[in-house]
Design an enzyme around this catalytic site. Structure first.
Site, PDB file in Angstrom:
ATOM      1  N   ASP A 170      -6.081  -1.264 -10.306  1.00 46.83           N
ATOM      2  CA  ASP A 170      -7.456  -1.773 -10.261  1.00 46.83           C
ATOM      3  C   ASP A 170      -7.852  -2.420 -11.579  1.00 46.83           C
ATOM      4  O   ASP A 170      -8.407  -3.518 -11.615  1.00 46.83           O
ATOM      5  CB  ASP A 170      -8.441  -0.638  -9.947  1.00 46.83           C
ATOM      6  N   GLY A 228     -17.935   2.280  -4.260  1.00 44.61           N
ATOM      7  CA  GLY A 228     -17.164   3.147  -3.382  1.00 44.61           C
ATOM      8  C   GLY A 228     -16.725   2.509  -2.074  1.00 44.61           C
ATOM      9  O   GLY A 228     -16.414   3.203  -1.117  1.00 44.61           O
ATOM     10  N   ALA A 229     -16.679   1.184  -2.015  1.00 45.92           N
ATOM     11  CA  ALA A 229     -16.285   0.512  -0.774  1.00 45.92           C
ATOM     12  C   ALA A 229     -14.825   0.063  -0.804  1.00 45.92           C
ATOM     13  O   ALA A 229     -14.342  -0.559   0.127  1.00 45.92           O
ATOM     14  CB  ALA A 229     -17.198  -0.687  -0.516  1.00 45.92           C
ATOM     15  N   GLU A 252       0.850  -1.192   0.000  1.00 48.96           N
ATOM     16  CA  GLU A 252       0.000   0.000   0.000  1.00 48.96           C
ATOM     17  C   GLU A 252       0.888   1.245   0.000  1.00 48.96           C
ATOM     18  O   GLU A 252       1.913   1.271   0.687  1.00 48.96           O
ATOM     19  CB  GLU A 252      -0.881  -0.030   1.251  1.00 48.96           C
ATOM     20  N   HIS A 253       0.496   2.254  -0.754  1.00 45.81           N
ATOM     21  CA  HIS A 253       1.309   3.465  -0.951  1.00 45.81           C
ATOM     22  C   HIS A 253       2.671   3.099  -1.548  1.00 45.81           C
ATOM     23  O   HIS A 253       3.686   3.724  -1.258  1.00 45.81           O
ATOM     24  CB  HIS A 253       1.479   4.248   0.354  1.00 45.81           C
ATOM     25  N   THR A 254       2.677   2.046  -2.322  1.00 47.34           N
ATOM     26  CA  THR A 254       3.916   1.578  -2.945  1.00 47.34           C
ATOM     27  C   THR A 254       3.992   1.973  -4.421  1.00 47.34           C
ATOM     28  O   THR A 254       5.088   2.084  -4.960  1.00 47.34           O
ATOM     29  CB  THR A 254       3.987   0.043  -2.880  1.00 47.34           C
TER      30      THR A 254
END
Ligand code: ADP
Ligand code: MG
Length: 377
Positions: A169, A119-120, A32-34
């Site tokens: 995504d 949006g989840a 994450e944030h990678t």
């Protein structure tokens, strides 16, 4: 879902033969944030997605019906024909991005529906784009490479929705494979499948249903910190930095930049460690790394929030194998790797405790790693 789509399609467009396509939402197990640091993400497609029935209609127009929103839209394929409804703009954008590649598509009719919660954090929008990118490529025999189809979806977000997203995504939605996660190198764009068959475990997302406003300004600040730290170490991306290098510049950068870089450098290794662990079917190590990521994101990267930390603490108390915030932070979901025998108890206890603390229950989304874009009929 298929019955609903068939019925709507027949009602709007008649009974002649048509094709059925699908693509999936996604999770990201770790990493994450990678992406903007040139490192790895580790997503997989899930058993929730979008399904579209589609047929060439002989006009130069697209006629689309959203079964879930019960809305109809009609639009041409030229740039000035953009529809107003956001859901239709995703389909229009995909058409336009394909046309920009120099490909020819014709008008079509479609009715579609999905079960990715909007949006989840599971990217319902990528499922939508990928379904149509894949379908149009297949139906009109355009010969577009799969990676390019993912880019079509990404560029749809950039140019027709105004969301400057990365490629993860759409990549996961298109490339997803049952029982596998995909490690994507965000710098080289090389990717590799790893088996993910957690026998005896379930994967479940708990959605805090909060989104704290800080998210976008904090995101920019985090990126700046990463750039500062990378520059101080003389590397282009934190991907190329080590803890030793970071120690070497500790006095030259702010304490804050240091902490941010510390998390990012650690996260690269955690993704690699998880991949190794999966090769040994060692889900205990996978889970331990997920917790490490959570607390790294909370204490060092500082993108968590009380609701997410509460769920991570609760998960640990309940004996959950792995839990971490999924996505950029400041709200959204935790992703949990949970042994079957404690699953029900965890969901009940965590939900009740969360509701007592925050006044509303989290939403619960069990997920199974599944296939991505494909033709169904
Ligand atoms: P997410 O994080 O789930 O991708 P987004 O806000 O990016 O959330 O995308 C949600 C949008 O995608 C919705 O506003 C809608 O326009 C479109 N969308 C997603 N799922 C559906 C669906 N089942 N039917 C119609 N439109 C959908
Ligand atoms: Mg989206």
């Amino acid at each position: 879902m298929k019955e609903k789509i068939n019925k709507a399609f027949a009602e709007h467009f008649g009974e002649a033969p048509s094709r059925l396509y699908t693509s999936a939402g996604r999770i990201n197990l770790i990493g994450e944030h990678t992406d903007y640091n040139g490192e790895f993400v580790f997503p997989g497609a899930i058993d929730k997605g979008m399904v579209a029935r589609i047929r060439e209609n002989g006009y130069d127009k697209v006629r689309a019906y959203s079964v879930d929103l019960q809305e109809y839209a009609e639009f041409g394929l030229n740039e000035e024909d953009a529809p107003k409804a956001q859901w239709a703009r995703y389909i229009f954008g995909v058409c336009r991005e394909i046309i920009k590649l120099g490909k020819t598509i014709k008008g079509f009719d479609t009715a579609f529906a999905g079960d990715v919660p909007l949006g989840a954090g599971m990217s319902s929008s990528a499922a939508l784009e990928s379904t149509f990118a894949f379908a149009l490529n297949d139906m009109f025999s355009l010969g577009i490479e799969k990676f390019q189809l993912a880019i079509v979806g990404q560029m749809t977000e950039h140019h027709y929705i105004g969301v400057n997203c990365g490629i993860m995504d759409q990549f996961a939605s298109i490339f997803g494979r049952k029982g596998s996660l995909i490690r994507l190198d965000c710098r080289s764009l090389e990717y590799e499948y790893f088996p993910f068959n957690p026998k005896g475990y379930k994967l479940v997302l708990l959605d805090t249903v909060v989104k704290h406003e800080l998210a976008s300004s904090a995101y920019n600040a985090r990126r700046r910190s990463c750039e500062n730290a990378a520059k101080a170490m003389g590397v282009e991306f934190l991907r190329d930095a080590t803890f030793e290098m970071l120690e070497g510049v500790k006095d030259k950068i702010s304490a804050e930049d240091y902490k941010r870089a510390y998390y990012v450098i650690g996260e690269k290794q955690r993704v690699l460690d998880v991949c190794d662990a999966l090769g040994r079917d060692d889900y205990e190590t996978v889970g331990a790394k997920m917790y490490e990521t959570h607390w790294g994101m909370s204490k060092d990267y500082e993108v968590s929030c009380p609701e997410l930390d509460f769920l991570a603490i609760k998960a640990k108390e309940c004996g959950v194998t792995g839990c971490r915030v999924m996505g950029g932070g400041f709200g959204g979901c935790t992703i949990n790797l949970v042994k079957n025998e404690i699953y029900d108890k965890f969901i009940v206890e965590a939900s009740a405790a969360f509701e007592k603390q925050f006044g509303h229950a989290p939403k619960v989304y069990p997920v199974v790693i599944s296939d991505g874009a494909r033709r169904l009929e």
